[in-house]
Every structure is written in C-alpha cells, then in structure tokens.
Scaffold this motif. Structure first.
Motif, PDB file in Angstrom:
ATOM      1  N   ALA A  62       0.835  -1.212   0.000  1.00  9.68           N
ATOM      2  CA  ALA A  62       0.000   0.000   0.000  1.00  9.68           C
ATOM      3  C   ALA A  62       0.864   1.255   0.000  1.00  9.68           C
ATOM      4  O   ALA A  62       0.523   2.249  -0.656  1.00  9.68           O
ATOM      5  CB  ALA A  62      -0.928  -0.003   1.215  1.00  9.68           C
ATOM      6  N   GLU A  63       1.986   1.193   0.749  1.00 10.77           N
ATOM      7  CA  GLU A  63       2.905   2.334   0.825  1.00 10.77           C
ATOM      8  C   GLU A  63       4.333   1.797   0.708  1.00 10.77           C
ATOM      9  O   GLU A  63       4.794   1.066   1.601  1.00 10.77           O
ATOM     10  CB  GLU A  63       2.734   3.082   2.144  1.00 10.77           C
ATOM     11  N   PRO A  64       5.044   2.112  -0.382  1.00  9.73           N
ATOM     12  CA  PRO A  64       6.425   1.658  -0.506  1.00  9.73           C
ATOM     13  C   PRO A  64       7.285   2.250   0.607  1.00  9.73           C
ATOM     14  O   PRO A  64       6.963   3.283   1.188  1.00  9.73           O
ATOM     15  CB  PRO A  64       6.862   2.189  -1.883  1.00  9.73           C
ATOM     16  N   GLY A  65       8.379   1.566   0.897  1.00 13.78           N
ATOM     17  CA  GLY A  65       9.286   2.066   1.922  1.00 13.78           C
ATOM     18  C   GLY A  65      10.424   1.097   2.180  1.00 13.78           C
ATOM     19  O   GLY A  65      10.476   0.006   1.603  1.00 13.78           O
ATOM     20  N   ARG A  66      11.302   1.511   3.059  1.00 14.39           N
ATOM     21  CA  ARG A  66      12.514   0.747   3.361  1.00 14.39           C
ATOM     22  C   ARG A  66      12.749   0.818   4.861  1.00 14.39           C
ATOM     23  O   ARG A  66      12.733   1.902   5.451  1.00 14.39           O
ATOM     24  CB  ARG A  66      13.699   1.333   2.592  1.00 14.39           C
ATOM     25  N   VAL A  67      12.990  -0.356   5.478  1.00 11.00           N
ATOM     26  CA  VAL A  67      13.166  -0.371   6.922  1.00 11.00           C
ATOM     27  C   VAL A  67      14.144  -1.484   7.297  1.00 11.00           C
ATOM     28  O   VAL A  67      14.227  -2.514   6.618  1.00 11.00           O
ATOM     29  CB  VAL A  67      11.804  -0.567   7.631  1.00 11.00           C
ATOM     30  N   LEU A  68      14.883  -1.253   8.373  1.00 13.23           N
ATOM     31  CA  LEU A  68      15.829  -2.241   8.895  1.00 13.23           C
ATOM     32  C   LEU A  68      15.337  -2.686  10.268  1.00 13.23           C
ATOM     33  O   LEU A  68      15.153  -1.862  11.165  1.00 13.23           O
ATOM     34  CB  LEU A  68      17.234  -1.637   9.002  1.00 13.23           C
ATOM     35  N   LEU A  69      15.128  -4.018  10.414  1.00 14.41           N
ATOM     36  CA  LEU A  69      14.615  -4.558  11.657  1.00 14.41           C
ATOM     37  C   LEU A  69      15.576  -5.589  12.239  1.00 14.41           C
ATOM     38  O   LEU A  69      16.325  -6.245  11.475  1.00 14.41           O
ATOM     39  CB  LEU A  69      13.247  -5.232  11.429  1.00 14.41           C
ATOM     40  N   PRO A  70      15.591  -5.765  13.575  1.00 17.44           N
ATOM     41  CA  PRO A  70      16.455  -6.790  14.178  1.00 17.44           C
ATOM     42  C   PRO A  70      16.153  -8.163  13.567  1.00 17.44           C
ATOM     43  O   PRO A  70      15.026  -8.668  13.669  1.00 17.44           O
ATOM     44  CB  PRO A  70      16.076  -6.733  15.659  1.00 17.44           C
ATOM     45  N   GLY A  71      17.154  -8.771  12.917  1.00 24.31           N
ATOM     46  CA  GLY A  71      16.912  -9.935  12.089  1.00 24.31           C
ATOM     47  C   GLY A  71      16.415 -11.163  12.821  1.00 24.31           C
ATOM     48  O   GLY A  71      15.404 -11.769  12.440  1.00 24.31           O
ATOM     49  N   ARG A  72      17.105 -11.545  13.876  1.00 27.15           N
ATOM     50  CA  ARG A  72      16.736 -12.780  14.569  1.00 27.15           C
ATOM     51  C   ARG A  72      15.403 -12.615  15.307  1.00 27.15           C
ATOM     52  O   ARG A  72      14.614 -13.556  15.387  1.00 27.15           O
ATOM     53  CB  ARG A  72      17.852 -13.200  15.526  1.00 27.15           C
ATOM     54  N   VAL A  73      15.164 -11.440  15.839  1.00 33.08           N
ATOM     55  CA  VAL A  73      13.881 -11.192  16.496  1.00 33.08           C
ATOM     56  C   VAL A  73      12.745 -11.277  15.478  1.00 33.08           C
ATOM     57  O   VAL A  73      11.702 -11.907  15.717  1.00 33.08           O
ATOM     58  CB  VAL A  73      13.882  -9.817  17.192  1.00 33.08           C
ATOM     59  N   LEU A  74      12.922 -10.652  14.335  1.00 36.14           N
ATOM     60  CA  LEU A  74      11.903 -10.694  13.287  1.00 36.14           C
ATOM     61  C   LEU A  74      11.628 -12.133  12.856  1.00 36.14           C
ATOM     62  O   LEU A  74      10.459 -12.531  12.694  1.00 36.14           O
ATOM     63  CB  LEU A  74      12.341  -9.855  12.084  1.00 36.14           C
ATOM     64  N   ALA A  75      12.689 -12.924  12.694  1.00 32.81           N
ATOM     65  CA  ALA A  75      12.513 -14.312  12.277  1.00 32.81           C
ATOM     66  C   ALA A  75      11.710 -15.104  13.295  1.00 32.81           C
ATOM     67  O   ALA A  75      10.817 -15.886  12.934  1.00 32.81           O
ATOM     68  CB  ALA A  75      13.877 -14.959  12.048  1.00 32.81           C
ATOM     69  N   GLU A  76      12.008 -14.909  14.571  1.00 31.65           N
ATOM     70  CA  GLU A  76      11.284 -15.640  15.615  1.00 31.65           C
ATOM     71  C   GLU A  76       9.827 -15.190  15.708  1.00 31.65           C
ATOM     72  O   GLU A  76       8.920 -16.008  15.910  1.00 31.65           O
ATOM     73  CB  GLU A  76      11.980 -15.444  16.969  1.00 31.65           C
ATOM     74  N   VAL A  77       9.592 -13.893  15.553  1.00 35.68           N
ATOM     75  CA  VAL A  77       8.229 -13.373  15.626  1.00 35.68           C
ATOM     76  C   VAL A  77       7.377 -13.927  14.489  1.00 35.68           C
ATOM     77  O   VAL A  77       6.271 -14.438  14.693  1.00 35.68           O
ATOM     78  CB  VAL A  77       8.234 -11.831  15.599  1.00 35.68           C
ATOM     79  N   VAL A  78       7.875 -13.825  13.272  1.00 39.87           N
ATOM     80  CA  VAL A  78       7.103 -14.285  12.114  1.00 39.87           C
ATOM     81  C   VAL A  78       6.857 -15.787  12.195  1.00 39.87           C
ATOM     82  O   VAL A  78       5.762 -16.275  11.869  1.00 39.87           O
ATOM     83  CB  VAL A  78       7.837 -13.912  10.810  1.00 39.87           C
ATOM     84  N   LYS A  79       7.852 -16.532  12.641  1.00 40.38           N
ATOM     85  CA  LYS A  79       7.708 -17.992  12.775  1.00 40.38           C
ATOM     86  C   LYS A  79       6.597 -18.354  13.757  1.00 40.38           C
ATOM     87  O   LYS A  79       5.895 -19.357  13.583  1.00 40.38           O
ATOM     88  CB  LYS A  79       9.037 -18.582  13.236  1.00 40.38           C
ATOM     89  N   ALA A  80       6.413 -17.528  14.789  1.00 41.76           N
ATOM     90  CA  ALA A  80       5.439 -17.830  15.842  1.00 41.76           C
ATOM     91  C   ALA A  80       4.025 -17.366  15.514  1.00 41.76           C
ATOM     92  O   ALA A  80       3.083 -17.730  16.227  1.00 41.76           O
ATOM     93  CB  ALA A  80       5.892 -17.200  17.156  1.00 41.76           C
ATOM     94  N   LEU A  81       3.854 -16.577  14.465  1.00 47.36           N
ATOM     95  CA  LEU A  81       2.531 -16.032  14.150  1.00 47.36           C
ATOM     96  C   LEU A  81       1.611 -17.098  13.554  1.00 47.36           C
ATOM     97  O   LEU A  81       2.077 -18.054  12.934  1.00 47.36           O
ATOM     98  CB  LEU A  81       2.672 -14.858  13.182  1.00 47.36           C
ATOM     99  N   PRO A  82       0.304 -16.934  13.716  1.00 43.13           N
ATOM    100  CA  PRO A  82      -0.643 -17.902  13.123  1.00 43.13           C
ATOM    101  C   PRO A  82      -0.664 -17.803  11.604  1.00 43.13           C
ATOM    102  O   PRO A  82      -0.184 -16.830  11.021  1.00 43.13           O
ATOM    103  CB  PRO A  82      -1.988 -17.480  13.737  1.00 43.13           C
ATOM    104  N   ALA A  83      -1.229 -18.808  10.972  1.00 45.07           N
ATOM    105  CA  ALA A  83      -1.265 -18.881   9.503  1.00 45.07           C
ATOM    106  C   ALA A  83      -2.353 -17.969   8.954  1.00 45.07           C
ATOM    107  O   ALA A  83      -3.393 -18.422   8.446  1.00 45.07           O
ATOM    108  CB  ALA A  83      -1.477 -20.322   9.068  1.00 45.07           C
ATOM    109  N   LYS A  84      -2.138 -16.674   9.084  1.00 46.80           N
ATOM    110  CA  LYS A  84      -3.073 -15.664   8.594  1.00 46.80           C
ATOM    111  C   LYS A  84      -2.268 -14.548   7.933  1.00 46.80           C
ATOM    112  O   LYS A  84      -1.053 -14.437   8.149  1.00 46.80           O
ATOM    113  CB  LYS A  84      -3.897 -15.092   9.754  1.00 46.80           C
ATOM    114  N   PRO A  85      -2.898 -13.706   7.118  1.00 47.86           N
ATOM    115  CA  PRO A  85      -2.168 -12.596   6.491  1.00 47.86           C
ATOM    116  C   PRO A  85      -1.526 -11.692   7.539  1.00 47.86           C
ATOM    117  O   PRO A  85      -2.084 -11.458   8.618  1.00 47.86           O
ATOM    118  CB  PRO A  85      -3.253 -11.863   5.705  1.00 47.86           C
ATOM    119  N   ILE A  86      -0.342 -11.199   7.194  1.00 50.35           N
ATOM    120  CA  ILE A  86       0.417 -10.317   8.085  1.00 50.35           C
ATOM    121  C   ILE A  86       0.439  -8.916   7.489  1.00 50.35           C
ATOM    122  O   ILE A  86       0.686  -8.741   6.288  1.00 50.35           O
ATOM    123  CB  ILE A  86       1.858 -10.827   8.264  1.00 50.35           C
TER     124      ILE A  86
END
Length: 364
Positions: A62-86
C-alpha cells in the motif's frame, strides 16, 4: 511503509535470508534484515561483508518504503505467528506487525547506515540446483575446518565447456565431483575457490530448478528463482587434484556394497579407541572390517566383496573413510596399492563422476 503479505511467504523469506546474519556482527546494523517494499513486492536482504542474501516475495504494498529490523527477532516473531495474512506498517521508529489478534511493535534500526549490497557478477553458466546441492554435500566433508588455513576451507570450482567440477581437501583426503552444466560462454574456463561452509549452507536451501552461477574478480553468486546469494571468494590457488585421482595408479581394486560397509564400520568402531583406526582386510570374495584392540576390546565383521588384485590389509581414520563411502550410492570401488599409501574411493565405471582420495594409517 505499509504492506500485507501471506504469513508462510514472509516466514520462508525471512528464515532463508536470516541464515546470512553474522553471529558476531562487526557493526550493529549487520544484525538487521533490510526490508524494501516496492511495486514488485517485498525484498528481504542480509549482508555481513562476506556473504549476502536477498529474496523477493509477493506482497500487497500500500505504501512503498525501506526499513531495517532486528533480524533474529523478526525471524522468531514471524515464525510464531498464526497462519493468517500479516500486515507491516511503519510509524516513526516502530514497525507494527499485525496477524489475526496478535500485534508486535519492533523498533527499527538505522537503515541509512546499512551497507550497500553487492551486485551479482556476470553469469558463467547454469546447473540443476538439486544436482549441485548433492555434489556439494559429497565434497564438503573434505574441506578443512581450520580457519588459520583459509585455502583449505574452500571448495574449488573448475568449469569448462562440458563439466563443472567441485573439489575440496584438508590434506588428509581429496574429494571431487563432476557435474554436467550449461556454460554461458563455452570457450571460457573458470577456476575459483568458494568458502566450503557457506557454499554447503547456500546449496542446501536451493529451490528445485536451474541455478545460475556468476563469477567476478572477488565475488561468486548463485541465483535460483527469486533468491540471490553472493559470497566473497578465497585465494584460487589449489592442488592438482586430477593427477591424484587417476584410476591408472591403482593395481588393487575391491568392490563392495556401500551401505553394509558403512554400517559395519560404524559398528566395529564402537569398541575402538578415540582416534583409532579401522582396518579393512581384503581377500578373495570378502572383506573383514576390524577395530579396537586397546583397553575396551576388539570387534570384526565380514562382508562379501569382489577383489581384483592381491590381498591387502589397510587401515583408515574411521570418520574420513565414512565420509568417502557416504558419497557413493549402491556399489563402491576402492583402489589401493600398498597398506601405507592412499586409497581411492569411486563409483563403478570407467570414468566415475565422484572420486575421494583418503590417506591410509600406519598400524603396528
């Protein structure tokens, strides 16, 4: 930045890219994953100056952009989320990650300080991804783990008009595997050294299909589907492994089923001393696998084997022998000369694609 992406798609992209995150980053920003949202989707990238990974995933931006996020934290968060759109939405210095009833707010890192990722060098050819992964798995055990000798930690790639050959050595064994491939410019020959651990890690996660290999002055790249990896090359100097892999150098040849031989070596070495040898005693129609003899005890097992040449009693470091045998499916041929000289492990046939030279151990 604001976008919506399928949970499994994002989890796969983040998990694959996160493999390039360094354990001890030389700069804090290198611990981050760079997310670029554009009209063609979401690109996730990681870089540690030696290797880079980037992949593009389908996303509703919806809105283009660029962001830097803590990599390992992001990986763990996304892995733990339910199977629904993010949904990912940037607001100030936070990215809000919403999935179903779950919501996370991750602080951003300074994206402007993130180094520019290297561009993939010019392609030199293509090869089947699964065949390349299998070949790397065959030769990678022979690469050294001693980082004080970088040349020995690499896998050497030789390429000509017909074959792509991978080879590795730690001075105690030399493994090589030939692959058919499609060179971009058939007349060009290429010889480069890629860090073995990194190449093994990269090829294990290649998707099915063709992979394009690129080589430049200091970089190699592998591109498959939407995934691109670059890796810094090592010094290309390497031994003349082809001369040491000549079948004509061996007067004694034994042939045996690889799987039973592997199982027998593992069994008899259960009573062997740490760092001890396993002995293969070949005679007409059989091989006796022996180990032990110290304080623990002894073990032996007899297997059927075909022998062409004189009887021989030869010993090896068990792990080195097993690595070589594991590279062969079905029947394995072992070429030998004397108990004190290296042996050559190959597949049956006049021109085996896989060759593994392993030093013999002197036993009293």
């Amino acid at each position: 930045m604001k976008l919506t992406v399928d949970r499994d798609v994002l989890a796969d992209a983040v998990a694959w890219t996160a493999h390039a995150l360094p354990n001890r980053p030389s700069a804090p920003v290198l611990a981050g994953l760079l997310l670029d949202a554009a009209a063609d989707g979401l690109t996730v990238s990681a870089f540690d100056y030696d290797t880079s990974r980037r992949t593009t995933a389908a996303a509703d931006v919806a809105e283009p952009g660029r962001v830097l996020l803590p990599g390992r934290v992001l990986a763990e968060v996304v892995k733990a989320l339910p199977a629904k759109p993010i949904t990912l939405a940037l607001s100030g210095t936070e990215v809000t990650i919403t999935c179903g009833n779950a919501e996370f707010n991750l602080l951003t890192m300074p994206a402007d300080d993130y180094p520019r990722l290297p561009e993939p060098p010019e392609p030199i050819g293509t090869v089947d991804a699964q065949q390349l992964a299998a070949a790397v798995a065959q030769v990678a055990p022979a690469a050294s783990r001693d980082e004080t000798l970088p040349m020995l930690t690499g896998i050497h790639l030789d390429a000509d008009a017909e074959h792509l050959t991978l080879a590795a050595t730690d001075r105690y064994r030399i493994a090589a595997r030939d692959l058919t491939w499609q060179p971009t410019t058939p007349g060009d020959n290429v010889g480069v050294m890629i860090p073995g651990r990194l190449l093994h890690d990269i090829t294990k996660s290649l998707p099915a299909g063709e992979v394009t290999i690129g080589v430049g002055d200091s970089l190699a790249s592998l591109q498959a589907s939407s995934r691109t990896t670059t890796v810094r090359l090592l010094d290309p100097q390497f031994i003349d492994y082809r001369a040491r892999h000549s079948l004509d150098d061996y007067q004694i040849w034994a042939e045996v089923d690889a799987t039973p031989l592997i199982a027998a070596v593992k069994r008899v070495t259960l009573v062997g001393d740490r760092g001890g040898a396993v002995r293969l005693v070949f005679s007409d129609g059989q091989v006796i696998v022996q180990a032990g003899g110290g304080d623990t005890g002894r073990a032996s097992e007899m297997l059927p084997a075909d022998l062409d040449g004189a009887d021989i009693d030869i010993a090896f470091q068990p792990g080195f022998l097993l690595d070589g045998l594991a590279g062969v499916d079905g029947r394995v041929r072992i070429g030998m000369t004397t108990p004190a000289k290296p042996a050559l492990i190959v597949e049956p046939g006049d021109d085996p694609a896989y060759r593994y030279l392993v030093m013999a151990l002197r036993t009293s």
